[in-house]
Enzyme design. Structure first.
Site, mmCIF file in Angstrom:
data_model
loop_
_atom_site.group_PDB
_atom_site.id
_atom_site.type_symbol
_atom_site.label_atom_id
_atom_site.label_comp_id
_atom_site.label_asym_id
_atom_site.label_seq_id
_atom_site.Cartn_x
_atom_site.Cartn_y
_atom_site.Cartn_z
ATOM 1 N N LYS A 83 0.865 -1.185 0.000
ATOM 2 C CA LYS A 83 0.000 0.000 0.000
ATOM 3 C C LYS A 83 0.900 1.233 0.000
ATOM 4 O O LYS A 83 1.792 1.374 0.855
ATOM 5 C CB LYS A 83 -0.870 -0.025 1.248
ATOM 6 C CG LYS A 83 -2.199 0.671 1.105
ATOM 7 C CD LYS A 83 -2.946 0.483 2.425
ATOM 8 C CE LYS A 83 -4.378 0.881 2.317
ATOM 9 N NZ LYS A 83 -4.987 0.947 3.654
HETATM 10 C C1 E4P Z 1 -8.249 1.270 3.985
HETATM 11 O O1 E4P Z 1 -7.542 0.936 3.074
HETATM 12 C C2 E4P Z 1 -8.142 2.588 4.668
HETATM 13 O O2 E4P Z 1 -6.902 2.742 5.225
HETATM 14 C C3 E4P Z 1 -9.243 2.744 5.693
HETATM 15 O O3 E4P Z 1 -10.461 2.276 5.127
HETATM 16 C C4 E4P Z 1 -9.384 4.148 6.221
HETATM 17 O O4 E4P Z 1 -10.554 4.252 6.983
HETATM 18 P P1 E4P Z 1 -10.836 5.470 7.975
HETATM 19 O O5 E4P Z 1 -11.045 6.709 7.164
HETATM 20 O O6 E4P Z 1 -12.068 5.067 8.730
HETATM 21 O O7 E4P Z 1 -9.619 5.608 8.866
#
Ligand code: E4P
Length: 227
Positions: A83
Site C-alpha cells: 500500500k
Molecule cells: C483502507 O484501506 C483505509 O486505510 C481505511 O479504510 C481508512 O478508513 P478510515 O477513514 O475510517 O480511517
C-alpha cells in the site's frame, strides 16, 4: 463486488473469514498501531486467514524508501499487496514496484484526477476514501461514481477499492456504482448481518418446529442415517 476486511485485529479477521465472505484484507499504520504484537506476524496471520490480497503500507516519504519497504513487506507473504500513499513520490514508487511484479494499492485517493494518475503509474488497486470525504461535506458517492465512470470509459485495468466505509449503506452504494471491491471494518460486517425480520423469522421457524416434537425425532434420525 468483492468484500475485503479493513482491520489489524486478527481475532476479528478469524471470525469473519469463517463466514466465507472475504476475498482480501487491508491494513494501515493507524490500524496496526492499535494492536499488540509484532506487525509482521499480524500481517502474515491476516494473509493466511483471508487467503487473498492483503495490503500492508509503506511509511517512508521518498521513492527509494518506499520501494525498499515495499520489497521488504512483499517478502512477508505471497498475498501481500504493497500500500502506497498518493503523492508524487508514491507514483514513482508505484511505477517501480509494479514494474518489479509487486502489486500496489495506491491509497488516500480523493478525486478522479488522483485516481487517473494512480492508474497511470500502474497501481493494481486504487483506494478511494468515502467516509473522509463525507467528513468534509463532499459527496463521496459522486466522487466514487466519477472514478468508476472514468475507469470504465478508458478501459483502465486498476481495480477500485472503496475504503473508509462508515456504515452499511456505503457498501450498497459501492456495489450499485460498479466498484470492484469494498474494504469494510469488522463492526460494519456485523451491522450488515442484522435485520429485525430475519431475527423474528428465525425465532418463529424454531417455535413452530418445536411445536411438533416428532418432527425433531424424524430429522435427527434422517441425519444419523446419512452419517
Ligand atoms: C483502507 O484501506 C483505509 O486505510 C481505511 O479504510 C481508512 O478508513 P478510515 O477513514 O475510517 O480511517
Amino acid at each position: 463486488m468483492k468484500l475485503f476486511i479493513d482491520t489489524g485485529a486478527t481475532a476479528e479477521v478469524e471470525e469473519i473469514a469463517a463466514w466465507g465472505v472475504l476475498s482480501g484484507a487491508t491494513t494501515n499504520p493507524s490500524l496496526l498501531a492499535k494492536e499488540d504484537g509484532d506487525p509482521g506476524e499480524i500481517i502474515a496471520r491476516i494473509c493466511d486467514l483471508v487467503g487473498g490480497p492483503t495490503s500492508a503500507e509503506v511509511v517512508s516519504e521518498d521513492p527509494a524508501g518506499m520501494i525498499a519497504e515495499g520489497h521488504a513487506l512483499k517478502a512477508i507473504h505471497e498475498n501481500i499487496v504493497v500500500k502506497v500513499p498518493f503523492c508524487k513520490a508514491g507514483l514513482e514508487a508505484t511505477k517501480s514496484l509494479t514494474g518489479d511484479g509487486i502489486p500496489v494499492n495506491m491509497t488516500l485517493v480523493f478525486s478522479p484526477n488522483q485516481a487517473l494518475l494512480a492508474a497511470a503509474s500502474g497501481a493494481t488497486y486504487v483506494s478511494c476514501f468515502l467516509g473522509r470525504l463525507d467528513d468534509i461535506s463532499v459527496d463521496s458517492a459522486a466522487v466514487l461514481g466519477e472514478i468508476v465512470d472514468c475507469f470504465q470509459a478508458g478501459g483502465v485495468e486498476s481495480e477500485i477499492i472503496a475504503a473508509s466505509i462508515r456504515h452499511p449503506e456505503h457498501v450498497v452504494t459501492c456495489a450499485r456504482l460498479g466498484c470492484e471491491i469494498a474494504t469494510i471494518p469488522p463492526k460494519i460486517f456485523h451491522q450488515m448481518l442484522d435485520h429485525p425480520l430475519t431475527t423474528a423469522g428465525a425465532e418463529q421457524f424454531t417455535k413452530d418446529w418445536e411445536s411438533r416434537p416428532e418432527f425433531g425425532e424424524w430429522l435427527r434420525a434422517l441425519v444419523a442415517g446419512n452419517g
